[in-house]
Design a protein around this motif. Structure first.
Motif, PDB file in Angstrom:
ATOM      1  N   ALA A  11       4.462  37.838   9.536  1.00 36.04           N
ATOM      2  CA  ALA A  11       4.231  38.902  10.519  1.00 36.04           C
ATOM      3  C   ALA A  11       4.653  38.459  11.914  1.00 36.04           C
ATOM      4  O   ALA A  11       5.165  39.253  12.711  1.00 36.04           O
ATOM      5  CB  ALA A  11       2.764  39.327  10.503  1.00 36.04           C
TER       6      ALA A  11
ATOM      7  N   LEU B 255       8.269  38.970  12.361  1.00 37.66           N
ATOM      8  CA  LEU B 255       8.551  40.372  12.696  1.00 37.66           C
ATOM      9  C   LEU B 255       8.146  40.673  14.129  1.00 37.66           C
ATOM     10  O   LEU B 255       8.818  41.450  14.817  1.00 37.66           O
ATOM     11  CB  LEU B 255       7.819  41.310  11.732  1.00 37.66           C
ATOM     12  CG  LEU B 255       8.355  41.330  10.297  1.00 37.66           C
ATOM     13  CD1 LEU B 255       7.426  42.141   9.410  1.00 37.66           C
ATOM     14  CD2 LEU B 255       9.767  41.918  10.254  1.00 37.66           C
ATOM     15  N   ARG B 256       7.050  40.072  14.608  1.00 38.60           N
ATOM     16  CA  ARG B 256       6.632  40.260  16.004  1.00 38.60           C
ATOM     17  C   ARG B 256       7.781  39.923  16.960  1.00 38.60           C
ATOM     18  O   ARG B 256       8.085  40.687  17.876  1.00 38.60           O
ATOM     19  CB  ARG B 256       5.421  39.353  16.275  1.00 38.60           C
ATOM     20  CG  ARG B 256       5.055  39.197  17.741  1.00 38.60           C
ATOM     21  CD  ARG B 256       5.543  37.844  18.266  1.00 38.60           C
ATOM     22  NE  ARG B 256       5.041  37.591  19.602  1.00 38.60           N
ATOM     23  CZ  ARG B 256       4.259  36.572  19.921  1.00 38.60           C
ATOM     24  NH1 ARG B 256       3.869  35.729  18.991  1.00 38.60           N
ATOM     25  NH2 ARG B 256       3.887  36.396  21.171  1.00 38.60           N
TER      26      ARG B 256
ATOM     27  N   PHE C 197      10.586  42.567  16.664  1.00 41.85           N
ATOM     28  CA  PHE C 197      10.288  43.795  17.413  1.00 41.85           C
ATOM     29  C   PHE C 197      10.364  43.547  18.917  1.00 41.85           C
ATOM     30  O   PHE C 197      10.858  44.395  19.668  1.00 41.85           O
ATOM     31  CB  PHE C 197       8.924  44.364  16.997  1.00 41.85           C
ATOM     32  CG  PHE C 197       8.960  45.071  15.671  1.00 41.85           C
ATOM     33  CD1 PHE C 197       9.640  46.271  15.525  1.00 41.85           C
ATOM     34  CD2 PHE C 197       8.343  44.527  14.551  1.00 41.85           C
ATOM     35  CE1 PHE C 197       9.701  46.927  14.294  1.00 41.85           C
ATOM     36  CE2 PHE C 197       8.398  45.174  13.317  1.00 41.85           C
ATOM     37  CZ  PHE C 197       9.077  46.377  13.187  1.00 41.85           C
TER      38      PHE C 197
ATOM     39  N   TYR D 139      12.704  45.622  21.552  1.00 44.78           N
ATOM     40  CA  TYR D 139      12.025  46.418  22.587  1.00 44.78           C
ATOM     41  C   TYR D 139      12.161  45.806  23.984  1.00 44.78           C
ATOM     42  O   TYR D 139      12.418  46.520  24.948  1.00 44.78           O
ATOM     43  CB  TYR D 139      10.536  46.565  22.239  1.00 44.78           C
ATOM     44  CG  TYR D 139       9.848  47.645  23.054  1.00 44.78           C
ATOM     45  CD1 TYR D 139       9.865  48.970  22.623  1.00 44.78           C
ATOM     46  CD2 TYR D 139       9.217  47.349  24.249  1.00 44.78           C
ATOM     47  CE1 TYR D 139       9.260  49.972  23.367  1.00 44.78           C
ATOM     48  CE2 TYR D 139       8.608  48.345  25.005  1.00 44.78           C
ATOM     49  CZ  TYR D 139       8.635  49.650  24.555  1.00 44.78           C
ATOM     50  OH  TYR D 139       8.042  50.641  25.301  1.00 44.78           O
TER      51      TYR D 139
ATOM     52  N   VAL E  27       9.204  35.019  28.797  1.00 40.87           N
ATOM     53  CA  VAL E  27       8.275  35.023  27.655  1.00 40.87           C
ATOM     54  C   VAL E  27       8.763  34.032  26.590  1.00 40.87           C
ATOM     55  O   VAL E  27       7.987  33.249  26.022  1.00 40.87           O
ATOM     56  CB  VAL E  27       8.139  36.448  27.064  1.00 40.87           C
ATOM     57  CG1 VAL E  27       7.431  36.424  25.712  1.00 40.87           C
ATOM     58  CG2 VAL E  27       7.394  37.356  28.034  1.00 40.87           C
TER      59      VAL E  27
ATOM     60  N   ASN F 257      -1.617  37.727  25.174  1.00 47.07           N
ATOM     61  CA  ASN F 257      -0.199  38.029  24.996  1.00 47.07           C
ATOM     62  C   ASN F 257       0.563  37.729  26.280  1.00 47.07           C
ATOM     63  O   ASN F 257       0.378  38.416  27.291  1.00 47.07           O
ATOM     64  CB  ASN F 257      -0.016  39.509  24.605  1.00 47.07           C
ATOM     65  CG  ASN F 257       1.435  39.881  24.335  1.00 47.07           C
ATOM     66  OD1 ASN F 257       2.322  39.015  24.321  1.00 47.07           O
ATOM     67  ND2 ASN F 257       1.681  41.156  24.112  1.00 47.07           N
TER      68      ASN F 257
ATOM     69  N   ASN G 108       3.386  38.461  26.961  1.00 55.21           N
ATOM     70  CA  ASN G 108       4.254  39.578  27.307  1.00 55.21           C
ATOM     71  C   ASN G 108       3.486  40.689  28.033  1.00 55.21           C
ATOM     72  O   ASN G 108       4.067  41.704  28.407  1.00 55.21           O
ATOM     73  CB  ASN G 108       4.937  40.125  26.040  1.00 55.21           C
ATOM     74  CG  ASN G 108       6.201  40.920  26.322  1.00 55.21           C
ATOM     75  OD1 ASN G 108       6.790  40.805  27.398  1.00 55.21           O
ATOM     76  ND2 ASN G 108       6.606  41.732  25.369  1.00 55.21           N
TER      77      ASN G 108
ATOM     78  N   ARG H  86       1.251  42.966  27.154  1.00 52.66           N
ATOM     79  CA  ARG H  86       1.214  44.296  26.552  1.00 52.66           C
ATOM     80  C   ARG H  86       0.129  44.364  25.480  1.00 52.66           C
ATOM     81  O   ARG H  86      -0.186  43.375  24.830  1.00 52.66           O
ATOM     82  CB  ARG H  86       2.541  44.616  25.860  1.00 52.66           C
ATOM     83  CG  ARG H  86       3.712  44.689  26.805  1.00 52.66           C
ATOM     84  CD  ARG H  86       5.019  44.852  26.019  1.00 52.66           C
ATOM     85  NE  ARG H  86       6.162  44.674  26.889  1.00 52.66           N
ATOM     86  CZ  ARG H  86       6.702  45.639  27.627  1.00 52.66           C
ATOM     87  NH1 ARG H  86       6.212  46.854  27.574  1.00 52.66           N
ATOM     88  NH2 ARG H  86       7.736  45.391  28.404  1.00 52.66           N
TER      89      ARG H  86
ATOM     90  N   LEU I  88      -1.587  38.352  17.392  1.00 49.31           N
ATOM     91  CA  LEU I  88      -0.331  38.930  16.909  1.00 49.31           C
ATOM     92  C   LEU I  88       0.013  40.162  17.732  1.00 49.31           C
ATOM     93  O   LEU I  88      -0.558  41.233  17.527  1.00 49.31           O
ATOM     94  CB  LEU I  88      -0.490  39.300  15.423  1.00 49.31           C
ATOM     95  CG  LEU I  88       0.750  39.816  14.693  1.00 49.31           C
ATOM     96  CD1 LEU I  88       1.866  38.784  14.693  1.00 49.31           C
ATOM     97  CD2 LEU I  88       0.392  40.208  13.255  1.00 49.31           C
ATOM     98  N   PRO I  89       0.933  40.031  18.699  1.00 51.01           N
ATOM     99  CA  PRO I  89       1.406  41.203  19.452  1.00 51.01           C
ATOM    100  C   PRO I  89       2.388  42.033  18.615  1.00 51.01           C
ATOM    101  O   PRO I  89       2.770  41.640  17.527  1.00 51.01           O
ATOM    102  CB  PRO I  89       2.140  40.589  20.652  1.00 51.01           C
ATOM    103  CG  PRO I  89       1.764  39.135  20.656  1.00 51.01           C
ATOM    104  CD  PRO I  89       1.487  38.793  19.226  1.00 51.01           C
ATOM    105  N   GLU I  90       2.803  43.142  19.181  1.00 49.16           N
ATOM    106  CA  GLU I  90       3.775  44.086  18.601  1.00 49.16           C
ATOM    107  C   GLU I  90       3.101  44.913  17.503  1.00 49.16           C
ATOM    108  O   GLU I  90       2.804  44.438  16.408  1.00 49.16           O
ATOM    109  CB  GLU I  90       5.033  43.384  18.054  1.00 49.16           C
ATOM    110  CG  GLU I  90       5.827  42.613  19.104  1.00 49.16           C
ATOM    111  CD  GLU I  90       6.454  43.487  20.177  1.00 49.16           C
ATOM    112  OE1 GLU I  90       6.754  44.663  19.880  1.00 49.16           O
ATOM    113  OE2 GLU I  90       6.646  42.993  21.309  1.00 49.16           O
TER     114      GLU I  90
ATOM    115  N   ASN J 292       4.033  47.156  15.325  1.00 47.39           N
ATOM    116  CA  ASN J 292       4.562  47.273  13.964  1.00 47.39           C
ATOM    117  C   ASN J 292       4.401  45.971  13.179  1.00 47.39           C
ATOM    118  O   ASN J 292       4.251  45.998  11.953  1.00 47.39           O
ATOM    119  CB  ASN J 292       6.026  47.722  14.011  1.00 47.39           C
ATOM    120  CG  ASN J 292       6.153  49.180  14.426  1.00 47.39           C
ATOM    121  OD1 ASN J 292       5.166  49.927  14.424  1.00 47.39           O
ATOM    122  ND2 ASN J 292       7.348  49.596  14.803  1.00 47.39           N
ATOM    123  N   ALA J 293       4.425  44.838  13.880  1.00 46.12           N
ATOM    124  CA  ALA J 293       4.171  43.558  13.206  1.00 46.12           C
ATOM    125  C   ALA J 293       2.715  43.490  12.750  1.00 46.12           C
ATOM    126  O   ALA J 293       2.415  43.000  11.652  1.00 46.12           O
ATOM    127  CB  ALA J 293       4.503  42.394  14.134  1.00 46.12           C
TER     128      ALA J 293
ATOM    129  N   GLN K 243      10.828  51.795  17.461  1.00 40.62           N
ATOM    130  CA  GLN K 243      10.657  51.015  18.681  1.00 40.62           C
ATOM    131  C   GLN K 243      11.873  51.098  19.596  1.00 40.62           C
ATOM    132  O   GLN K 243      11.754  50.948  20.805  1.00 40.62           O
ATOM    133  CB  GLN K 243      10.366  49.546  18.343  1.00 40.62           C
ATOM    134  CG  GLN K 243       8.943  49.331  17.867  1.00 40.62           C
ATOM    135  CD  GLN K 243       7.914  49.484  18.989  1.00 40.62           C
ATOM    136  OE1 GLN K 243       7.765  48.634  19.849  1.00 40.62           O
ATOM    137  NE2 GLN K 243       7.188  50.596  18.987  1.00 40.62           N
TER     138      GLN K 243
END
Lengths: 206, 206
Positions: free
Chosen positions: A92, A95-96, A99, A103, A145, B52, B54, B56, B67-69, B71-72, B102
């Motif tokens: 995961a 994938l983070r 994404f 983005y 980041v 995070n 980032n 967000r 775990l950010p994002e 969809n992840a 996204q």
């Protein structure tokens, strides 16, 4: 088993290079079909009907089926391979970063490269030119980041190359073409060298 | 097994709702911690250091890991469940629509909702206001891509609800708050009703 693999691409696009780099690490051959996006060749009625209704490259053709979105194509190719971590959290987390790439990174780092290196600043619309400062700042923020995450790490997830590295390498290694100076990002620079040193690596021009 | 799950969120955000909707379908309880993004609560030094880098939301906290994002986080939650197709192509095609969300949908459909419904048009910067027409056009284009795909289909991938539907539902069902009229998109409207009718569905305000 799955039929021929055809990459519908514009070869100077980092999004297309991601797929070639993934395939190279996996030893999977791809046929390549080039489109000139500057001439609108991915917005023709035929392309929209047969290849991608969203009018974008890359698209990975798998037998008679079409898979748009660069990072999805990389995931299809690498399914079950060591380029996708076996651990649930790490998978995961990969994938983070993919994404994050689409983005927070690509719309800034890749778009400025395309505008400044391929379209040319003189040919930009007023609206595009007005967006340059905001995209510059957002691109620097994305690189920052990455820099903080990469300090003390060899790769983005775990200790091995994954699709997260491939996705972020594609436009980071040519960020200078969009006017981004990587000197303030030593961990990013060291990571770029780590990615390029993995056996099986191919360059954007291979 | 994985420790407590804490959703760090701004509950009106569709990106956060995606994670709650995924968890609801899976029957997985989430603790929720709210941040006011309009007051910069996700840009504090503590948030950037601990949650995070980032700046967000959402971030899914899994025990002591973050775990950010959006969809992840959905992919982590749904790992091994029926919300992710078993077939290799379909699984990649699900990710294709999540990357589309996204890249082509959220920056337009969600951003206009945030600017017009939450920030307020009068409070926008000149640079934001200047971007409204381009984001409006790109949002309409994304909805048109969805409309063409959904004609004759119940869900985005295969014939069952997947994370692709959850990801795209989150901001599509409130697109009118960003000034998007869904009347020209009957297949999108029918699909929204299909998603909401799946047992286990929760609304954004649940």
């Amino acid at each position: 088993m799955t039929g021929r693999l055809v990459l519908h691409e514009y070869s100077a696009s980092g999004n297309c290079y991601k797929i070639r780099l993934t395939a190279a690490h996996l030893g999977v051959p791809l046929e390549r079909r080039e489109y000139d996006i500057l001439k609108g060749e991915t917005r023709t009625p035929e392309f929209l009907r047969d290849v991608n209704g969203n009018g974008r490259i890359p698209v990975l053709q798998i037998g008679g089926r079409f898979l748009p979105e660069s990072n999805a194509a990389c995931c299809w190719l690498a399914d079950g391979s060591g380029l996708i971590p076996a651990d649930r959290f790490d998978r995961a987390d990969m994938l983070r970063w993919m994404f994050f790439e689409q983005y927070s990174h690509e719309p800034n780092v890749a778009t400025l490269r395309f505008w400044l290196e391929y379209v040319g600043e003189a040919a930009l619309s007023d609206q595009q030119r007005a967006q340059i400062p905001a995209r510059r700042a957002a691109g620097e923020a994305a690189l920052a980041v990455m820099e903080r995450h990469l300090a003390g790490r060899r790769f983005f997830v775990g200790d091995a190359l994954s699709l997260a590295d491939i996705a972020l390498y594609a436009y980071s290694h040519v960020a200078h073409e969009g006017g981004f100076d990587l000197d303030p990002y030593p961990a990013v620079s060291a990571w770029l060298a780590n990615v390029a040193a993995v056996p099986g690596h191919v360059t954007m021009n291979d």
